[in-house]
Design an enzyme around this catalytic site. Structure first.
Site, mmCIF file in Angstrom:
data_model
loop_
_atom_site.group_PDB
_atom_site.id
_atom_site.type_symbol
_atom_site.label_atom_id
_atom_site.label_comp_id
_atom_site.label_asym_id
_atom_site.label_seq_id
_atom_site.Cartn_x
_atom_site.Cartn_y
_atom_site.Cartn_z
ATOM 1 N N GLU A 53 1.709 27.239 6.088
ATOM 2 C CA GLU A 53 0.486 27.553 6.841
ATOM 3 C C GLU A 53 -0.695 26.665 6.451
ATOM 4 O O GLU A 53 -1.584 26.414 7.263
ATOM 5 C CB GLU A 53 0.127 29.029 6.688
ATOM 6 C CG GLU A 53 1.078 29.990 7.409
ATOM 7 C CD GLU A 53 2.303 30.364 6.591
ATOM 8 O OE1 GLU A 53 2.520 29.768 5.519
ATOM 9 O OE2 GLU A 53 3.044 31.271 7.023
ATOM 10 N N PHE A 115 3.341 46.629 4.005
ATOM 11 C CA PHE A 115 4.083 45.387 3.803
ATOM 12 C C PHE A 115 3.349 44.229 4.473
ATOM 13 O O PHE A 115 2.963 44.318 5.633
ATOM 14 C CB PHE A 115 5.495 45.517 4.366
ATOM 15 C CG PHE A 115 6.287 44.243 4.235
ATOM 16 C CD1 PHE A 115 6.567 43.705 2.981
ATOM 17 C CD2 PHE A 115 6.718 43.554 5.357
ATOM 18 C CE1 PHE A 115 7.268 42.518 2.851
ATOM 19 C CE2 PHE A 115 7.415 42.356 5.230
ATOM 20 C CZ PHE A 115 7.693 41.839 3.979
ATOM 21 N N GLN A 116 3.153 43.168 3.723
ATOM 22 C CA GLN A 116 2.453 41.969 4.194
ATOM 23 C C GLN A 116 1.050 42.264 4.711
ATOM 24 O O GLN A 116 0.564 41.613 5.619
ATOM 25 C CB GLN A 116 3.281 41.211 5.239
ATOM 26 C CG GLN A 116 4.559 40.663 4.610
ATOM 27 C CD GLN A 116 5.230 39.604 5.445
ATOM 28 O OE1 GLN A 116 5.187 39.630 6.663
ATOM 29 N NE2 GLN A 116 5.880 38.656 4.779
ATOM 30 N N LYS A 165 -1.059 44.356 14.788
ATOM 31 C CA LYS A 165 0.113 44.272 15.661
ATOM 32 C C LYS A 165 0.050 45.262 16.823
ATOM 33 O O LYS A 165 0.455 44.945 17.940
ATOM 34 C CB LYS A 165 1.385 44.509 14.831
ATOM 35 C CG LYS A 165 2.647 44.068 15.537
ATOM 36 C CD LYS A 165 3.842 44.076 14.610
ATOM 37 C CE LYS A 165 5.097 43.623 15.341
ATOM 38 N NZ LYS A 165 6.277 43.654 14.449
ATOM 39 N N MET A 485 -6.971 9.113 -9.978
ATOM 40 C CA MET A 485 -8.388 9.462 -10.131
ATOM 41 C C MET A 485 -8.598 10.278 -11.397
ATOM 42 O O MET A 485 -9.607 10.125 -12.088
ATOM 43 C CB MET A 485 -8.870 10.235 -8.902
ATOM 44 C CG MET A 485 -10.365 10.400 -8.836
ATOM 45 S SD MET A 485 -11.234 8.829 -8.918
ATOM 46 C CE MET A 485 -11.426 8.432 -7.190
HETATM 47 C C1 LIG Z 1 -5.290 20.608 -4.499
HETATM 48 C C2 LIG Z 1 -5.925 19.736 -5.510
HETATM 49 N N1 LIG Z 1 -5.604 19.868 -6.825
HETATM 50 C C3 LIG Z 1 -6.166 19.065 -7.754
HETATM 51 C C4 LIG Z 1 -7.086 18.115 -7.390
HETATM 52 C C5 LIG Z 1 -7.730 17.226 -8.445
HETATM 53 N N2 LIG Z 1 -7.376 15.818 -8.202
HETATM 54 C C6 LIG Z 1 -8.199 14.956 -7.577
HETATM 55 S S1 LIG Z 1 -7.531 13.437 -7.376
HETATM 56 C C7 LIG Z 1 -6.116 13.888 -8.183
HETATM 57 C C8 LIG Z 1 -5.008 12.919 -8.383
HETATM 58 C C9 LIG Z 1 -4.395 12.436 -7.123
HETATM 59 O O1 LIG Z 1 -3.315 11.608 -7.437
HETATM 60 P P1 LIG Z 1 -2.637 10.696 -6.357
HETATM 61 O O2 LIG Z 1 -2.374 11.488 -5.133
HETATM 62 O O3 LIG Z 1 -1.476 9.990 -6.942
HETATM 63 O O4 LIG Z 1 -3.793 9.690 -5.966
HETATM 64 P P2 LIG Z 1 -4.391 8.452 -6.811
HETATM 65 O O5 LIG Z 1 -5.666 8.922 -7.406
HETATM 66 O O6 LIG Z 1 -3.388 8.047 -7.830
HETATM 67 O O7 LIG Z 1 -4.612 7.397 -5.781
HETATM 68 C C10 LIG Z 1 -6.203 15.231 -8.590
HETATM 69 C C11 LIG Z 1 -5.161 15.925 -9.355
HETATM 70 C C12 LIG Z 1 -7.403 18.031 -6.015
HETATM 71 N N3 LIG Z 1 -8.306 17.153 -5.556
HETATM 72 N N4 LIG Z 1 -6.797 18.814 -5.111
#
Ligand SMILES: Cc1ncc(C[n+]2csc(CCOP(=O)(O)OP(=O)(O)O)c2C)c(N)n1
Ligand SMILES: [Mg+2]
Lengths: 588, 188
Positions: A53, A115-116, A165, A485
């Site tokens: 979803e 439920f749900q 529902k 990042m």
């Molecule tokens: C759902 C979610 N969890 C954690 C983060 C924190 N976060 C930001 S960038 C990142 C790393 C992303 O890694 P990748 O997709 O390999 O991209 P890169 O930075 O290596 O280009 C994380 C864990 C986020 N933005 N979103």
């Protein structure tokens, strides 16, 4: 008056049809079976079965952002609704019009821990623009129409309609949509004329003006972007865009300074810092843009045009607030500006452009192509050049991380609605479902998700959706084997302690693509990059391309959070250094 | 690595120092559709955005019961107060937000019931003070009174403070209701 007797479920479908909806992203379950039954019996509304979803909401966002129409989601109660919450929050943060229909347990069971069952309106209250629980079938049609009105008017956003529902089964009277305005919700579209006059006074007196535009211009419709371009060309004012605003002003125009903010260009951030009059339009001064607030553009008079009064004076005190739609405001600004005898101060502007050109000369986005392994920036630039050569209308979505920022920096957009990224919430897993939505909205478009190897795994199940509907989306993974990042922040701010940021046990993305029934490609080195991009673009079907890139590359420029615009970290190339040594991270 | 003083300060991006930093008390009258969830929206807005609620009361005010009035007393700097109003305005079922403090003179009233358990001198003293404050006796036993007092919140505050000094007390307060002075009538 039309008094058609329909079941609630039939009304839902009829309302969608009457609202001009052609596609719904959804996932069935017990509490929405009557609606799925009604869907089955008609041919107006196409249902796209996602695999999660969250994917449905992001797909609807991609559809909405690339078409300008609201995106529609249909999910079941309980887990269906809770799974949609991230997507709804994402849409709220980025002001994307979404109508999300959720099933609910029958009214007599509400509150019984059935439920749900979950308190959908309670859970989604803070992450929607508005939500409804429909308890009376005779109010269903009106509520549906109102949901579309609220989602799309003023500052757009997600709206949830929770449908028990028994209400879906009950018979009642259908009402056609009325154009009549909402009882209480009446957003102001036309700006106050005297304020526009005052804005023009300020802009004409400027010696160092800047236009800082954001996603609000895109939300105001493509005409608003045309007007923005007209205004900027007419005044020759420098223009910078937020991450959400990319495409609102053509990147190839001489007045364009690039994106601003945390990973914005040197020239955009310095121009923001040193300007004397700032025209902020459809942008909201968020912390990724402003950096340290007490050092943000300290000597400027600020004009802020926004449709949402609560965005004004929230973070930054502005001198001239104007409430209204970006398109209307730009139209009025242009009209008033043209009627004036006085013209912008050409001599001052020339000096200002001279200063800006000095900043530009630093070439803050420059990089050296990788000899062995490709540089991520190089991969994006080549992708840009090659998509341009196809002549196709190209739509880019991204995941979240370094690749997202590099895409924003190195992929140029000339038009609005071509760039879809999770700006406000920064949701990893956004890009693939958003690409699916964008492709459905633009069947002839070239849709590419610029991804990271970590993010793509967050909604990887949607590959199956792309294959099922033969959507030729391209997934272009910049695989640096790191949550890049996170790794970058750990390198710069946590002493290089790479805690849990290595992408261990990665799947073989080529085989994974093939397992889902799509084409898988890999570029292991810089030499293979062009061929892989060519093959990817030439393939008439979904492709997953695993592009191995330099693992240690950092994204620059960077304003560390909490620092000022003129406290920018520059990369090794712009600094004129070979390696990212201590000196290379000198603050400028 | 090279560093600036601000880099190591998480959250430094969020401090703002602009304009008037004085914290003031404002009383709002918020006119809303009387529909389920509307109060939760208002309260959720305050808690979600970290605004202060000193007092909140709600009741329907239109003849057909379709419209409610929420009276809110809050505190904040000028910028926060402006934000609260703008954020309230954004809620779909909200008709209007009136800043009574800004709009001019207004009347604020509160009703309180205070139970005081006391004997002998303290008991007699509580009755004497109640008389001075024009509080009424709503209930009595041999060793307790329930006083009913109305008035502006400061008056109620001082009465309660005095009662606390005289014995065990239990307090129920209605919260503040407020209305603008003068002959303007808010149509709902
Ligand atoms: C759902 C979610 N969890 C954690 C983060 C924190 N976060 C930001 S960038 C990142 C790393 C992303 O890694 P990748 O997709 O390999 O991209 P890169 O930075 O290596 O280009 C994380 C864990 C986020 N933005 N979103
Ligand atoms: Mg990565």
């Amino acid at each position: 008056m039309s008094t058609q007797q329909l079941s609630g479920a039939e009304m839902v479908i009829k309302a969608l049809k009457d609202q001009g909806v052609d596609v719904v992203f959804g996932y069935p379950g017990g509490a929405v079976l009557p609606i799925y039954d009604a869907l089955f019996k008609q041919n107006h509304v196409r249902h796209i079965l996602v695999r999660h979803e969250q994917g449905a909401v992001h797909a609807a966002e991609g559809y909405a952002r690339s078409t300008g129409k609201p995106g529609v989601v249909l999910v079941t109660s309980g887990p269906g609704a809770t799974n949609a919450v991230t997507g709804l929050t994402d849409a709220l943060m980025d002001s994307i019009p979404i109508v999300c229909l959720t099933g609910q347990v029958p009214t007599h069971l509400i509150g019984n821990d059935a439920f749900q069952e979950c308190d959908t309106t309670g859970i989604t209250r803070p992450c929607t623009k508005h939500n409804y629980l429909v308890k009376d079938v005779n109010k269903l049609a009106r509520t549906m129409h109102e949901a579309f009105y609220v989602a799309t008017s003023g500052r757009p956003g997600p709206v949830v309609v929770d449908l028990p529902k028994d209400v879906q089964f009950a018979m009642g009277t259908y009402e056609m949509p009325k154009s009549a305005a909402h009882k209480t919700y009446k957003p102001i579209l036309k700006p106050d004329h005297s304020r526009i006059e005052a804005a023009v006074d300020l802009l004409l007196s400027a010696k160092r003006p800047i236009v800082y535009a954001g996603g609000g211009v895109i939300n105001a419709g493509p005409n608003a972007s045309k007007l923005l371009a007209e205004f900027v060309r007419m005044t020759n004012f420098p223009c910078t865009l937020t991450l959400m605003g990319l495409g609102a002003f053509p990147a190839n125009e001489p007045q364009y300074l690039g994106m601003l903010g945390m990973h914005g260009t040197y020239e955009a951030n310095w121009a923001m810092h040193d300007c004397d009059v700032m025209l902020a339009i459809g942008s909201r001064f968020d912390d990724r843009i402003t950096g340290r607030l007490d050092a943000f553009s300290p000597n400027s008079k600020k004009i802020h045009i926004d449709i949402d009064a609560s965005s004004i004076n929230k973070n930054v005190r502005v001198d001239l607030p104007i409430i209204g739609d970006a398109g209307y405001a730009l139209e009025d600004l242009i009209k008033v500006m043209k009627a004036r005898q006085k013209k912008p101060d050409a001599a001052a502007l020339e000096r200002w452009w001279g200063k800006i050109d000095e900043w530009r000369a630093l070439k803050c986005l420059s990089f050296k192509d990788g000899e062995q392994i490709a540089k991520p920036q190089q991969a994006i630039r080549r992708l840009y050049e090659k998509t341009l050569a196809t002549g196709k209308d190209t739509f880019i979505t991204t995941e979240v991380g370094q690749h997202q920022m590099w895409a924003a920096q190195h992929f140029d957009f000339q038009k609005p609605n071509r760039w879809m990224t999770s700006g406000g919430l920064g949701t990893m897993g956004y890009g693939l479902p958003a690409a699916i939505g964008a492709q459905l909205g633009n069947p002839d478009g070239l849709v590419i998700d610029i991804a990271g190897e970590a993010s793509i795994q967050m909604n990887i199940q949607e590959l199956s959706t792309a294959v099922q509907y033969r959507l030729p989306v391209k997934i272009f993974i910049l695989n640096n084997e790191y949550m890049g990042m996170v790794r970058q922040w750990q390198e710069l701010l946590h002493g290089g302690r790479y805690s849990e940021s290595y992408s261990e046990a990665l799947p073989d993305f080529v085989k994974l693509g093939e397992a889902y029934g799509m084409k898988g490609l890999r570029a292991e080195n810089a030499g293979q990059l062009d061929d892989v991009i060519d093959e990817m673009l030439a393939h008439d079907g979904p492709v997953i391309a695993d592009i191995l890139v330099d693992k240690s590359e950092n994204c620059y420029p960077m304003i560390p959070s909490g620092a000022a615009h003129n406290d920018m970290l520059l990369g090794p190339v712009a600094e004129g250094e070979e390696a990212i040594g201590t000196a290379g991270k000198m603050l400028v | 690595m090279a560093n600036s003083g601000t880099v190591g300060q998480p959250g430094a991006a969020y401090t703002f120092s602009s304009g008037d930093e004085t914290v003031r008390r404002h009383t709002f009258a918020v006119i809303v559709d009387n529909e389920p969830g509307v109060l939760a929206r208002v309260i959720g807005l305050f808690s979600g955005r970290g605004y202060n609620i000193e007092s909140l009361t709600v009741s329907t005010v239109s003849a057909d019961e379709s419209v409610s009035r929420i009276n809110i007393v809050t505190t904040g700097t000028e910028m926060i107060i402006e934000q609260i109003k703008a954020q309230l305005h954004r809620l779909i079922p909200i008709h209007d937000v009136h800043d009574l403090t800004l709009d001019g003179a207004h009347v604020e009233r509160e009703l309180a019931l205070i139970k005081v358990r006391a004997k002998d001198h303290a008991r007699r003293e509580s009755l004497r003070i109640a008389d001075i404050f024009h509080a009424k006796v709503a209930d009595t036993t041999l060793d307790s009174f329930v006083f009913q007092i109305d008035g502006d919140p400061e008056k109620v505050d001082s009465f309660i403070e005095l009662m606390r000094a005289l014995g065990d007390t239990e307090v129920a307060r209605s919260g503040v209701i407020a209305i603008a002075r003068g002959n303007d009538v808010l149509k709902v």
